[in-house]
Write an enzyme that holds these catalytic residues in place. Sequence first.
Site, PDB file in Angstrom:
ATOM      1  N   GLY A 136       0.837  -1.217   0.000  1.00  0.00           N
ATOM      2  CA  GLY A 136       0.000   0.000   0.000  1.00  0.00           C
ATOM      3  C   GLY A 136       0.860   1.251   0.000  1.00  0.00           C
TER       4      GLY A 136
ATOM      5  CG  LEU B 171      -3.362   8.478   5.322  1.00  0.00           C
ATOM      6  CD1 LEU B 171      -2.965   9.917   5.060  1.00  0.00           C
ATOM      7  CD2 LEU B 171      -4.746   8.427   5.997  1.00  0.00           C
TER       8      LEU B 171
ATOM      9  CE1 TYR C 228     -11.746  -1.709   5.680  1.00  0.00           C
ATOM     10  CE2 TYR C 228     -12.589  -0.941   7.790  1.00  0.00           C
ATOM     11  CZ  TYR C 228     -11.588  -0.964   6.842  1.00  0.00           C
ATOM     12  OH  TYR C 228     -10.438  -0.244   7.052  1.00  0.00           O
TER      13      TYR C 228
ATOM     14  CG  HIS D 196     -12.533   9.057   6.085  1.00  0.00           C
ATOM     15  ND1 HIS D 196     -11.355   8.373   5.988  1.00  0.00           N
ATOM     16  CD2 HIS D 196     -13.483   8.118   6.277  1.00  0.00           C
ATOM     17  CE1 HIS D 196     -11.572   7.066   6.114  1.00  0.00           C
ATOM     18  NE2 HIS D 196     -12.863   6.907   6.270  1.00  0.00           N
TER      19      HIS D 196
HETATM   20  N1  LIG Z   1      -7.369   5.896   7.039  1.00  0.00           N
HETATM   21  C1  LIG Z   1      -7.934   5.598   8.196  1.00  0.00           C
HETATM   22  O1  LIG Z   1      -8.540   6.455   8.865  1.00  0.00           O
HETATM   23  C2  LIG Z   1      -7.845   4.185   8.745  1.00  0.00           C
HETATM   24  C3  LIG Z   1      -8.487   3.906   9.967  1.00  0.00           C
HETATM   25  C4  LIG Z   1      -8.410   2.620  10.478  1.00  0.00           C
HETATM   26  C5  LIG Z   1      -7.705   1.641   9.810  1.00  0.00           C
HETATM   27  N2  LIG Z   1      -7.088   1.934   8.638  1.00  0.00           N
HETATM   28  C6  LIG Z   1      -6.330   0.849   7.969  1.00  0.00           C
HETATM   29  O2  LIG Z   1      -4.996   1.292   7.843  1.00  0.00           O
HETATM   30  C7  LIG Z   1      -4.414   0.763   6.625  1.00  0.00           C
HETATM   31  C8  LIG Z   1      -3.864   1.896   5.804  1.00  0.00           C
HETATM   32  O3  LIG Z   1      -4.938   2.776   5.474  1.00  0.00           O
HETATM   33  P1  LIG Z   1      -4.749   3.998   4.480  1.00  0.00           P
HETATM   34  O4  LIG Z   1      -5.648   5.073   4.975  1.00  0.00           O
HETATM   35  O5  LIG Z   1      -3.298   4.234   4.248  1.00  0.00           O
HETATM   36  O6  LIG Z   1      -5.434   3.399   3.166  1.00  0.00           O
HETATM   37  P2  LIG Z   1      -5.311   3.971   1.675  1.00  0.00           P
HETATM   38  O7  LIG Z   1      -4.813   5.362   1.672  1.00  0.00           O
HETATM   39  O8  LIG Z   1      -6.612   3.662   1.010  1.00  0.00           O
HETATM   40  O9  LIG Z   1      -4.166   3.051   1.061  1.00  0.00           O
HETATM   41  C9  LIG Z   1      -4.393   1.694   0.822  1.00  0.00           C
HETATM   42  C10 LIG Z   1      -3.521   1.290  -0.327  1.00  0.00           C
HETATM   43  O10 LIG Z   1      -3.768  -0.088  -0.609  1.00  0.00           O
HETATM   44  C11 LIG Z   1      -3.754  -0.242  -2.020  1.00  0.00           C
HETATM   45  N3  LIG Z   1      -4.558  -1.397  -2.429  1.00  0.00           N
HETATM   46  C12 LIG Z   1      -5.882  -1.560  -2.269  1.00  0.00           C
HETATM   47  N4  LIG Z   1      -6.261  -2.730  -2.815  1.00  0.00           N
HETATM   48  C13 LIG Z   1      -5.136  -3.306  -3.342  1.00  0.00           C
HETATM   49  C14 LIG Z   1      -4.884  -4.510  -4.047  1.00  0.00           C
HETATM   50  N5  LIG Z   1      -5.876  -5.372  -4.305  1.00  0.00           N
HETATM   51  N6  LIG Z   1      -3.614  -4.771  -4.431  1.00  0.00           N
HETATM   52  C15 LIG Z   1      -2.616  -3.897  -4.172  1.00  0.00           C
HETATM   53  N7  LIG Z   1      -2.786  -2.739  -3.502  1.00  0.00           N
HETATM   54  C16 LIG Z   1      -4.045  -2.449  -3.099  1.00  0.00           C
HETATM   55  C17 LIG Z   1      -4.390   1.044  -2.529  1.00  0.00           C
HETATM   56  O11 LIG Z   1      -4.050   1.218  -3.865  1.00  0.00           O
HETATM   57  P3  LIG Z   1      -5.079   1.978  -4.865  1.00  0.00           P
HETATM   58  O12 LIG Z   1      -5.056   3.408  -4.402  1.00  0.00           O
HETATM   59  O13 LIG Z   1      -4.476   1.723  -6.194  1.00  0.00           O
HETATM   60  O14 LIG Z   1      -6.414   1.340  -4.650  1.00  0.00           O
HETATM   61  C18 LIG Z   1      -3.790   2.086  -1.599  1.00  0.00           C
HETATM   62  O15 LIG Z   1      -2.583   2.592  -2.094  1.00  0.00           O
HETATM   63  C19 LIG Z   1      -5.548  -0.007   5.939  1.00  0.00           C
HETATM   64  O16 LIG Z   1      -5.415  -1.368   6.230  1.00  0.00           O
HETATM   65  C20 LIG Z   1      -6.806   0.535   6.564  1.00  0.00           C
HETATM   66  O17 LIG Z   1      -7.847  -0.417   6.559  1.00  0.00           O
HETATM   67  C21 LIG Z   1      -7.134   3.178   8.082  1.00  0.00           C
END
Ligand SMILES: NC(=O)c1ccc[n+]([C@@H]2O[C@H](COP(=O)([O-])OP(=O)(O)OC[C@H]3O[C@@H](n4cnc5c(N)ncnc54)[C@H](OP(=O)(O)O)[C@@H]3O)[C@@H](O)[C@H]2O)c1
Length: 308
Positions: free
Chosen positions: A8, A12, A131, A175
């Site tokens: 990822g 973010l 989820y 968000h």
């Molecule tokens: N943001 C929050 O507030 C929050 C809160 C609680 C938990 N989390 C968890 O923390 C982690 C990081 O979150 P984040 O906010 O950094 O998420 P994010 O910004 O959506 O980044 C997730 C990344 O995963 C990639 N991805 C998704 N599906 C994929 C696939 N099938 N194969 C390869 N790459 C894939 C996405 O690529 P694309 O952009 O190309 O889809 C994106 O770059 C996640 O596990 C999330 O569930 C986040």
Amino acid sequence: MKKVLVTGGGGLVGSSIERLSKYYDYDFIFSSRKDGDLCVERDVKNLLFKYKPNYVIHTAAKVGGIAGNLAAQADYFYQNLLMNAYMIHHSAVNNVEKLFAFTSVCVFPDGKEMEESNMHTGPPFEANFAYAHAKRMVDVQIRAYKDQYKVNNYCSIIPGNIFGENDLFDLASGHVIPSLIHKMYKAKHEGEDFVVWGDGSAIREFLYVDDISRIILELLGEEDVPERLLISGETQYSIKEIAETLKEVAEYPREVIYDTSKPKGQASRKSNLTLLRSLFPDFEFTNLKDSLAKSYLWFENNYPNVRL
Ligand SMILES: NC(=O)c1ccc[n+]([C@@H]2O[C@H](COP(=O)([O-])OP(=O)(O)OC[C@H]3O[C@@H](n4cnc5c(N)ncnc54)[C@H](OP(=O)(O)O)[C@@H]3O)[C@@H](O)[C@H]2O)c1
């Protein structure tokens, strides 16, 4: 030097770890979707075979707000379940020594204290049940693999509500901070009113992205890592405090408008950070003003090339 694979990498958290990686003595590899679809087992196997990492920070996930979850419960369940199952399994069979896999505070049962041991003690919030259940399976899988494969340093990270540079700034995602930043930009540069839903009294916990990244990067160097770790903001803020601080850092000259005809949102619960504090008693979270200023200025400098 130990090799660390961060999945990822374009997201973010992944991009924040990349910004901070220069301060840590590891050989980092950041993978994104162009390196493979993590829902495809062959791609996960190839990625681990190609890089042979010692440690994995698995941030990749299908992430979205309540509206996205309500519209596609099946996609959120299926894709998250597959990517986590493949990544944890193939890490264990490829001798990855440490792994951090991200879950979410939405795994906690509605109404229960947010504390590591409460993860499975009742049904999660209905709006993103699929989820949340997929994310709970990260924890189940890690426990099972510890039992059978003796992967003692695999950890479920349970993050609170994260915000920061390179967030998803979709106005409809729900968000709070990224959508307020986007609204503020439009108010300042396009002359729209800066309107906040509700009266501003709702209380929330927020976590600046570089804070969670610094904690994970510090954990890489620990001899033993916990099986689960809740990482959330330590201070609660009202939406009004967020909006008024944003007005200040953006140097927006007009008043914030509170639209009390709109809902103020779900009641917030406080996270119990006892375990985090026992591991990092001196960790200093970035204050609200600095973290909002960094996030807003990043958006302003990068618009329109931002994730919407
Ligand atoms: N943001 C929050 O507030 C929050 C809160 C609680 C938990 N989390 C968890 O923390 C982690 C990081 O979150 P984040 O906010 O950094 O998420 P994010 O910004 O959506 O980044 C997730 C990344 O995963 C990639 N991805 C998704 N599906 C994929 C696939 N099938 N194969 C390869 N790459 C894939 C996405 O690529 P694309 O952009 O190309 O889809 C994106 O770059 C996640 O596990 C999330 O569930 C986040």
